[in-house]
Design a protein around this motif. Structure first.
Motif, PDB file in Angstrom:
ATOM      1  N   VAL A  45      -3.890  -8.528  -2.549  1.00 36.56           N
ATOM      2  CA  VAL A  45      -4.403  -9.093  -1.681  1.00 36.56           C
ATOM      3  C   VAL A  45      -4.884  -8.236  -0.694  1.00 36.56           C
ATOM      4  O   VAL A  45      -6.152  -8.193  -0.223  1.00 36.56           O
ATOM      5  CB  VAL A  45      -3.524 -10.129  -0.855  1.00 36.56           C
ATOM      6  N   LEU A  46      -4.072  -7.219  -0.217  1.00 35.54           N
ATOM      7  CA  LEU A  46      -4.558  -5.987   0.611  1.00 35.54           C
ATOM      8  C   LEU A  46      -5.608  -5.136   0.012  1.00 35.54           C
ATOM      9  O   LEU A  46      -6.508  -4.974   0.754  1.00 35.54           O
ATOM     10  CB  LEU A  46      -3.135  -5.317   1.211  1.00 35.54           C
ATOM     11  N   GLU A  47      -5.366  -4.820  -1.278  1.00 34.59           N
ATOM     12  CA  GLU A  47      -6.504  -3.986  -1.852  1.00 34.59           C
ATOM     13  C   GLU A  47      -7.773  -4.848  -2.053  1.00 34.59           C
ATOM     14  O   GLU A  47      -8.701  -3.953  -1.923  1.00 34.59           O
ATOM     15  CB  GLU A  47      -5.804  -3.345  -3.340  1.00 34.59           C
ATOM     16  N   GLN A  48      -7.745  -6.074  -2.528  1.00 29.21           N
ATOM     17  CA  GLN A  48      -9.217  -6.690  -2.243  1.00 29.21           C
ATOM     18  C   GLN A  48      -9.883  -6.582  -1.156  1.00 29.21           C
ATOM     19  O   GLN A  48     -11.194  -6.865  -1.140  1.00 29.21           O
ATOM     20  CB  GLN A  48      -8.680  -8.062  -2.963  1.00 29.21           C
ATOM     21  N   LEU A  49      -9.372  -6.483   0.106  1.00 30.54           N
ATOM     22  CA  LEU A  49      -9.927  -6.337   1.282  1.00 30.54           C
ATOM     23  C   LEU A  49     -10.966  -5.330   1.480  1.00 30.54           C
ATOM     24  O   LEU A  49     -11.717  -5.161   2.211  1.00 30.54           O
ATOM     25  CB  LEU A  49      -8.981  -6.521   2.464  1.00 30.54           C
ATOM     26  N   GLY A  50     -10.611  -4.070   0.687  1.00 28.30           N
ATOM     27  CA  GLY A  50     -11.211  -2.837   0.546  1.00 28.30           C
ATOM     28  C   GLY A  50     -11.522  -2.106   1.920  1.00 28.30           C
ATOM     29  O   GLY A  50     -12.587  -2.072   2.291  1.00 28.30           O
ATOM     30  N   VAL A  51     -10.357  -1.817   2.304  1.00 29.68           N
ATOM     31  CA  VAL A  51     -10.390  -1.104   3.791  1.00 29.68           C
ATOM     32  C   VAL A  51     -10.377   0.412   3.444  1.00 29.68           C
ATOM     33  O   VAL A  51      -9.923   1.101   4.790  1.00 29.68           O
ATOM     34  CB  VAL A  51      -9.511  -1.739   4.823  1.00 29.68           C
ATOM     35  N   GLY A  52     -10.365   1.005   2.422  1.00 29.48           N
ATOM     36  CA  GLY A  52     -10.413   2.379   2.426  1.00 29.48           C
ATOM     37  C   GLY A  52      -9.310   3.134   2.837  1.00 29.48           C
ATOM     38  O   GLY A  52      -8.063   2.978   2.590  1.00 29.48           O
ATOM     39  N   GLY A  53      -9.547   4.250   3.610  1.00 28.89           N
ATOM     40  CA  GLY A  53      -8.647   5.095   4.239  1.00 28.89           C
ATOM     41  C   GLY A  53      -7.377   4.452   5.004  1.00 28.89           C
ATOM     42  O   GLY A  53      -6.427   5.025   5.225  1.00 28.89           O
ATOM     43  N   ARG A  54      -7.763   3.294   5.619  1.00 29.36           N
ATOM     44  CA  ARG A  54      -6.767   2.318   6.364  1.00 29.36           C
ATOM     45  C   ARG A  54      -5.406   2.117   5.507  1.00 29.36           C
ATOM     46  O   ARG A  54      -4.257   2.175   6.042  1.00 29.36           O
ATOM     47  CB  ARG A  54      -7.048   1.343   7.020  1.00 29.36           C
ATOM     48  N   LEU A  55      -5.465   2.084   4.130  1.00 28.08           N
ATOM     49  CA  LEU A  55      -4.637   1.668   3.161  1.00 28.08           C
ATOM     50  C   LEU A  55      -3.809   2.849   2.975  1.00 28.08           C
ATOM     51  O   LEU A  55      -2.615   2.849   3.019  1.00 28.08           O
ATOM     52  CB  LEU A  55      -5.126   1.168   1.901  1.00 28.08           C
ATOM     53  N   SER A  56      -4.558   4.248   2.690  1.00 31.58           N
ATOM     54  CA  SER A  56      -3.694   5.645   2.591  1.00 31.58           C
ATOM     55  C   SER A  56      -2.937   5.847   3.757  1.00 31.58           C
ATOM     56  O   SER A  56      -1.770   6.184   3.682  1.00 31.58           O
ATOM     57  CB  SER A  56      -4.492   6.428   2.116  1.00 31.58           C
ATOM     58  N   ARG A  57      -3.477   5.644   4.966  1.00 30.99           N
ATOM     59  CA  ARG A  57      -2.775   6.085   6.337  1.00 30.99           C
ATOM     60  C   ARG A  57      -1.806   5.084   6.456  1.00 30.99           C
ATOM     61  O   ARG A  57      -0.563   5.184   7.086  1.00 30.99           O
ATOM     62  CB  ARG A  57      -3.819   5.866   7.383  1.00 30.99           C
ATOM     63  N   GLY A  58      -1.867   3.454   6.010  1.00 32.56           N
ATOM     64  CA  GLY A  58      -0.807   2.687   6.305  1.00 32.56           C
ATOM     65  C   GLY A  58       0.390   3.207   5.370  1.00 32.56           C
ATOM     66  O   GLY A  58       1.692   2.879   5.805  1.00 32.56           O
ATOM     67  N   ARG A  59      -0.004   3.663   3.967  1.00 33.46           N
ATOM     68  CA  ARG A  59       1.381   3.869   3.168  1.00 33.46           C
ATOM     69  C   ARG A  59       1.755   5.065   3.848  1.00 33.46           C
ATOM     70  O   ARG A  59       3.314   5.368   3.799  1.00 33.46           O
ATOM     71  CB  ARG A  59       0.645   4.328   1.914  1.00 33.46           C
ATOM     72  N   THR A  60       1.228   5.942   4.651  1.00 32.46           N
ATOM     73  CA  THR A  60       1.854   7.233   5.117  1.00 32.46           C
ATOM     74  C   THR A  60       2.740   6.576   6.261  1.00 32.46           C
ATOM     75  O   THR A  60       3.778   7.159   6.541  1.00 32.46           O
ATOM     76  CB  THR A  60       0.555   8.158   5.700  1.00 32.46           C
ATOM     77  N   TYR A  61       2.309   5.752   6.809  1.00 30.84           N
ATOM     78  CA  TYR A  61       2.991   5.268   8.182  1.00 30.84           C
ATOM     79  C   TYR A  61       4.383   4.645   7.645  1.00 30.84           C
ATOM     80  O   TYR A  61       5.673   4.784   8.026  1.00 30.84           O
ATOM     81  CB  TYR A  61       2.404   4.112   8.979  1.00 30.84           C
ATOM     82  N   ALA A  62       3.943   3.831   6.355  1.00 31.19           N
ATOM     83  CA  ALA A  62       5.284   3.066   5.803  1.00 31.19           C
ATOM     84  C   ALA A  62       6.575   4.102   5.311  1.00 31.19           C
ATOM     85  O   ALA A  62       7.637   3.954   5.225  1.00 31.19           O
ATOM     86  CB  ALA A  62       4.964   2.348   4.928  1.00 31.19           C
ATOM     87  N   ARG A  63       5.670   5.224   4.757  1.00 30.94           N
ATOM     88  CA  ARG A  63       6.491   6.154   4.262  1.00 30.94           C
ATOM     89  C   ARG A  63       7.294   7.049   5.231  1.00 30.94           C
ATOM     90  O   ARG A  63       8.299   7.661   5.025  1.00 30.94           O
ATOM     91  CB  ARG A  63       5.970   7.062   3.160  1.00 30.94           C
ATOM     92  N   SER A  64       6.762   7.364   6.195  1.00 29.59           N
ATOM     93  CA  SER A  64       7.223   8.299   7.429  1.00 29.59           C
ATOM     94  C   SER A  64       7.994   7.462   8.273  1.00 29.59           C
ATOM     95  O   SER A  64       8.701   8.255   9.076  1.00 29.59           O
ATOM     96  CB  SER A  64       6.209   9.077   7.852  1.00 29.59           C
ATOM     97  N   GLY A  65       8.337   6.279   8.204  1.00 29.35           N
ATOM     98  CA  GLY A  65       9.366   5.394   9.024  1.00 29.35           C
ATOM     99  C   GLY A  65       8.559   5.083  10.458  1.00 29.35           C
ATOM    100  O   GLY A  65       9.301   5.397  11.519  1.00 29.35           O
ATOM    101  N   GLN A  66       7.345   4.835  10.296  1.00 31.65           N
ATOM    102  CA  GLN A  66       6.708   4.583  11.959  1.00 31.65           C
ATOM    103  C   GLN A  66       7.009   3.145  12.234  1.00 31.65           C
ATOM    104  O   GLN A  66       6.624   2.713  13.361  1.00 31.65           O
ATOM    105  CB  GLN A  66       5.247   4.768  11.788  1.00 31.65           C
TER     106      GLN A  66
END
Length: 284
Positions: A45-66
């Motif tokens: 559902v998230l990927e279908q929204l197609g928001v590009g770089g925000r997804l990769s930055r969101g993964r970085t936030y999730a992996r770095s404990g933000q």
């Protein structure tokens, strides 16, 4: 000059996010976040929204404990996500809760076959549950329309922003380790749902027991016949061998430069299939 604090002003320059000590993070340090088909379906559902770089930055936030805090309840996952400003952003991902008539239909359908509850308790979501719910005109997974709402207090007008994306990934991993999370978002936590299914089975059994008695004379012809064989329920679908590693807390140890849980993953794969070549021609 504005009397608002500098971090609340729209022209605040931003920069790198403020690091969080002891923040909540996903356990997958690299590669895909979803490890099961159902969390992958949720993330689609998230990927279908197609928001590009925000997804990769969101993964970085999730992996770095933000993520400072994270809670799941009926209808919503709410979190505080630390960004570039001192005040963490308030994030909410909402999913429409099924109403009482809808839940009644779901509970009756699930109680009719105990295999569904057994599969969920075993930590898996059987693919057949999609067909079962589809027959009721319902779906376990959200659609990008009015079934799903997304809110973040950050000034980014794009939805989802990187803070929402981070919580999406955290929620997907929670679904991986506890498939009841999807049902909790729809309005039933694990204990309540299992209690309702037990009550529904007891009610159905009581109704069957209250049926009109059958006269012995009407059963003489088949009195000594063996009962019909019960249908063997299908086996729950296999989860990946290392799925259990996603359910244990990070021990903080490393092996060969990577987290211990990731280093152990190939071992679990070998244990699940110790001799993949057995039975093939030329193997003895």
């Amino acid at each position: 000059m504005s009397d608002r604090p500098f971090w609340a002003q729209e022209d605040y320059p931003g920069g790198r996010p403020i690091r969080v000590e002891g923040g909540i993070r996903i356990h997958a340090p690299k590669g895909p976040v979803a490890r099961t088909w159902w969390s992958g379906r949720f993330l689609s559902v998230l990927e279908q929204l197609g928001v590009g770089g925000r997804l990769s930055r969101g993964r970085t936030y999730a992996r770095s404990g933000q993520v400072v805090s994270f809670e799941v309840d009926a209808g919503a996952a709410v979190a505080l996500v630390q960004g570039t400003r001192p005040q963490p952003y308030r994030v909410r991902i909402g999913l429409r809760v099924w109403d009482k008539p809808e839940w009644r239909r779901v509970e009756e359908a699930l109680a009719a076959d105990a295999w569904y509850a057994a599969a969920l308790l075993a930590g898996t979501v059987p693919t057949e549950i999609e067909e079962l719910l589809g027959g009721l005109g319902m779906s376990l997974f959200p659609a990008a329309g009015n079934d799903l709402s997304q809110d973040c207090s950050c000034p980014d007008p794009m939805v989802p922003c990187k803070h929402l994306a981070a919580v999406f990934y955290l929620l997907a991993e929670r679904c991986d380790t506890d498939p009841f999370t999807l049902l909790e978002l729809r309005g039933r936590d694990r204990a309540t749902l299992l209690g309702r299914l037990r009550e529904e089975r007891d009610r159905a059994a009581g109704t069957a027991g209250a049926a009109a008695p059958v006269a012995l004379a009407d059963r003489l012809a088949d009195f000594w016949s063996a009962p019909a064989a019960a249908a063997v329920p299908p086996r729950p679908p296999q989860t990946e061998p290392g799925a259990v590693l996603a359910q244990v807390p990070d021990p903080g140890l490393r092996a060969g430069g990577e987290p211990l849980t990731e280093a152990l993953r190939p071992v679990y794969e070998v244990l699940a299939d110790p001799d993949p070549g057995a039975g093939e021609p030329g193997n003895v």
